[in-house]
Scaffold this motif. Structure first.
Motif, mmCIF file in Angstrom:
data_model
loop_
_atom_site.group_PDB
_atom_site.id
_atom_site.type_symbol
_atom_site.label_atom_id
_atom_site.label_comp_id
_atom_site.label_asym_id
_atom_site.label_seq_id
_atom_site.Cartn_x
_atom_site.Cartn_y
_atom_site.Cartn_z
ATOM 1 N N THR A 64 0.853 -1.197 0.000
ATOM 2 C CA THR A 64 0.000 0.000 0.000
ATOM 3 C C THR A 64 0.878 1.233 0.000
ATOM 4 O OG1 THR A 64 -1.739 -1.217 1.146
ATOM 5 C CG2 THR A 64 -1.845 1.193 1.232
ATOM 6 N N HIS A 65 0.813 1.993 -1.085
ATOM 7 C CA HIS A 65 1.701 3.161 -1.222
ATOM 8 C C HIS A 65 1.391 4.192 -0.136
ATOM 9 C CE1 HIS A 65 0.924 1.774 -5.574
ATOM 10 N NE2 HIS A 65 1.906 1.090 -5.087
ATOM 11 N N ASP A 66 0.108 4.394 0.133
ATOM 12 C CA ASP A 66 -0.285 5.439 1.091
ATOM 13 C C ASP A 66 0.272 5.172 2.482
ATOM 14 O OD1 ASP A 66 -3.642 5.775 -0.333
ATOM 15 O OD2 ASP A 66 -1.694 6.542 -0.986
ATOM 16 N N THR A 67 0.492 3.921 2.821
ATOM 17 C CA THR A 67 0.980 3.603 4.189
ATOM 18 C C THR A 67 2.346 2.927 4.151
ATOM 19 O OG1 THR A 67 -0.149 1.472 4.080
ATOM 20 C CG2 THR A 67 -1.373 3.309 5.083
ATOM 21 N N ASN A 68 2.952 2.913 2.939
ATOM 22 C CA ASN A 68 4.300 2.342 2.812
ATOM 23 C C ASN A 68 4.458 0.947 3.388
ATOM 24 O OD1 ASN A 68 5.604 4.463 1.437
ATOM 25 N ND2 ASN A 68 5.521 5.670 3.327
ATOM 26 N N GLY A 69 3.488 0.098 3.135
ATOM 27 C CA GLY A 69 3.622 -1.281 3.607
ATOM 28 C C GLY A 69 2.369 -2.072 3.317
ATOM 29 N N VAL A 70 2.403 -3.357 3.722
ATOM 30 C CA VAL A 70 1.260 -4.240 3.494
ATOM 31 C C VAL A 70 0.120 -3.820 4.432
ATOM 32 C CG1 VAL A 70 0.431 -6.620 3.636
ATOM 33 C CG2 VAL A 70 2.727 -6.147 2.754
ATOM 34 N N SER A 71 -1.065 -3.670 3.859
ATOM 35 C CA SER A 71 -2.245 -3.302 4.651
ATOM 36 C C SER A 71 -3.337 -4.348 4.435
ATOM 37 C CB SER A 71 -2.763 -1.934 4.204
ATOM 38 O OG SER A 71 -3.389 -2.050 2.933
ATOM 39 N N LYS A 72 -4.449 -4.132 5.117
ATOM 40 C CA LYS A 72 -5.576 -5.065 4.985
ATOM 41 C C LYS A 72 -6.095 -5.097 3.554
ATOM 42 C CE LYS A 72 -7.092 -5.073 9.799
ATOM 43 N NZ LYS A 72 -6.027 -6.118 10.005
ATOM 44 N N LYS A 73 -5.928 -3.975 2.826
ATOM 45 C CA LYS A 73 -6.363 -3.941 1.420
ATOM 46 C C LYS A 73 -5.552 -4.931 0.588
ATOM 47 C CE LYS A 73 -8.246 0.732 0.897
ATOM 48 N NZ LYS A 73 -8.084 2.009 0.153
ATOM 49 N N ASP A 74 -4.269 -5.041 0.907
ATOM 50 C CA ASP A 74 -3.426 -5.989 0.178
ATOM 51 C C ASP A 74 -3.862 -7.420 0.464
ATOM 52 O OD1 ASP A 74 -1.051 -3.674 1.134
ATOM 53 O OD2 ASP A 74 -1.574 -4.012 -0.977
ATOM 54 N N ILE A 75 -4.179 -7.681 1.709
ATOM 55 C CA ILE A 75 -4.660 -9.024 2.096
ATOM 56 C C ILE A 75 -5.969 -9.329 1.359
ATOM 57 C CG2 ILE A 75 -5.344 -10.518 4.007
ATOM 58 C CD1 ILE A 75 -2.456 -9.552 4.323
ATOM 59 N N GLU A 76 -6.856 -8.342 1.322
ATOM 60 C CA GLU A 76 -8.151 -8.542 0.644
ATOM 61 C C GLU A 76 -7.949 -8.821 -0.841
ATOM 62 O OE1 GLU A 76 -10.873 -5.215 0.993
ATOM 63 O OE2 GLU A 76 -12.244 -6.048 -0.497
ATOM 64 N N LEU A 77 -7.085 -8.061 -1.475
ATOM 65 C CA LEU A 77 -6.867 -8.257 -2.919
ATOM 66 C C LEU A 77 -6.158 -9.587 -3.187
ATOM 67 C CD1 LEU A 77 -7.310 -7.041 -5.694
ATOM 68 C CD2 LEU A 77 -5.191 -5.709 -5.405
ATOM 69 N N ALA A 78 -5.249 -9.976 -2.300
ATOM 70 C CA ALA A 78 -4.564 -11.274 -2.453
ATOM 71 C C ALA A 78 -5.573 -12.410 -2.341
ATOM 72 C CB ALA A 78 -3.477 -11.413 -1.398
ATOM 73 N N LYS A 79 -6.472 -12.312 -1.378
ATOM 74 C CA LYS A 79 -7.489 -13.354 -1.204
ATOM 75 C C LYS A 79 -8.393 -13.427 -2.435
ATOM 76 C CE LYS A 79 -7.999 -13.497 3.864
ATOM 77 N NZ LYS A 79 -8.881 -13.072 4.987
ATOM 78 N N PHE A 80 -8.688 -12.255 -3.006
ATOM 79 C CA PHE A 80 -9.534 -12.235 -4.212
ATOM 80 C C PHE A 80 -8.833 -12.981 -5.354
ATOM 81 C CE2 PHE A 80 -12.685 -10.767 -7.138
ATOM 82 C CZ PHE A 80 -12.012 -10.508 -8.313
ATOM 83 N N MET A 81 -7.544 -12.685 -5.538
ATOM 84 C CA MET A 81 -6.789 -13.353 -6.602
ATOM 85 C C MET A 81 -6.726 -14.865 -6.355
ATOM 86 S SD MET A 81 -3.571 -10.842 -7.332
ATOM 87 C CE MET A 81 -3.755 -9.088 -7.274
ATOM 88 N N ASP A 82 -6.458 -15.240 -5.122
ATOM 89 C CA ASP A 82 -6.405 -16.681 -4.802
ATOM 90 C C ASP A 82 -7.736 -17.345 -5.124
ATOM 91 O OD1 ASP A 82 -4.308 -16.480 -1.777
ATOM 92 O OD2 ASP A 82 -3.835 -16.283 -3.906
ATOM 93 N N GLY A 83 -8.812 -16.624 -4.843
ATOM 94 C CA GLY A 83 -10.152 -17.167 -5.108
ATOM 95 C C GLY A 83 -10.409 -17.418 -6.580
ATOM 96 N N LEU A 84 -9.687 -16.718 -7.434
ATOM 97 C CA LEU A 84 -9.870 -16.905 -8.873
ATOM 98 C C LEU A 84 -9.146 -18.147 -9.395
ATOM 99 C CD1 LEU A 84 -9.352 -13.229 -10.143
ATOM 100 C CD2 LEU A 84 -11.531 -14.455 -9.838
ATOM 101 N N VAL A 85 -8.115 -18.592 -8.655
ATOM 102 C CA VAL A 85 -7.306 -19.685 -9.189
ATOM 103 C C VAL A 85 -7.285 -20.953 -8.327
ATOM 104 C CG1 VAL A 85 -5.766 -18.120 -10.434
ATOM 105 C CG2 VAL A 85 -5.185 -18.820 -8.106
ATOM 106 N N ASP A 86 -7.442 -20.766 -7.002
ATOM 107 C CA ASP A 86 -7.311 -21.938 -6.108
ATOM 108 C C ASP A 86 -8.649 -22.653 -5.886
ATOM 109 O OD1 ASP A 86 -4.878 -20.171 -4.073
ATOM 110 O OD2 ASP A 86 -4.669 -21.373 -5.930
#
Ligand SMILES: C[C@H](O)[C@H](O)[C@H]1CNC2=NC(N)=NC(=O)C2=N1
Length: 86
Positions: A64-86
């Motif tokens: 997350t650029h705004d907070t200079n690190g991994v945020s809950k938004k990154d976790i949410e988007l990662a889970k979304f991507m995983d949901g498309l393939v796993d």
């Protein structure tokens, strides 16, 4: 640092507060279809991935650029991507 233990296929990027995963598809069009679905979600979230596509591979890095690190938004988007393939 966010707890990413539930993101089985993601790892922290050396030297960055960012997480990454490499996705591999049958062909380019399946990779691009994945990217299209993610793009729509990212736009809806106003939270965008850093990614590289080479033929059937999509390397994704999330931070997350705004907070200079991994945020809950990154976790949410990662889970979304995983949901498309796993
Ligand atoms: C102004 C700011 O760039 C926007 O609010 C959004 C756009 N997309 C973004 N994407 C990511 N990964 N991190 C952000 O902080 C972010 N900010």
């Amino acid at each position: 640092m966010q707890d990413i233990s539930e993101l089985k296929n993601w790892q922290y990027v050396d030297g960055r507060d960012a997480i990454s995963r490499c996705f591999q598809f049958d062909d380019f069009m399946k990779a691009f279809a994945f990217m299209t679905q993610v793009a729509l979600k990212a736009e809806k979230m106003n939270h965008h991935p850093e990614w590289l596509n080479v033929y059937n591979r999509v390397e994704v890095t999330l931070t997350t650029h705004d907070t200079n690190g991994v945020s809950k938004k990154d976790i949410e988007l990662a889970k979304f991507m995983d949901g498309l393939v796993d």
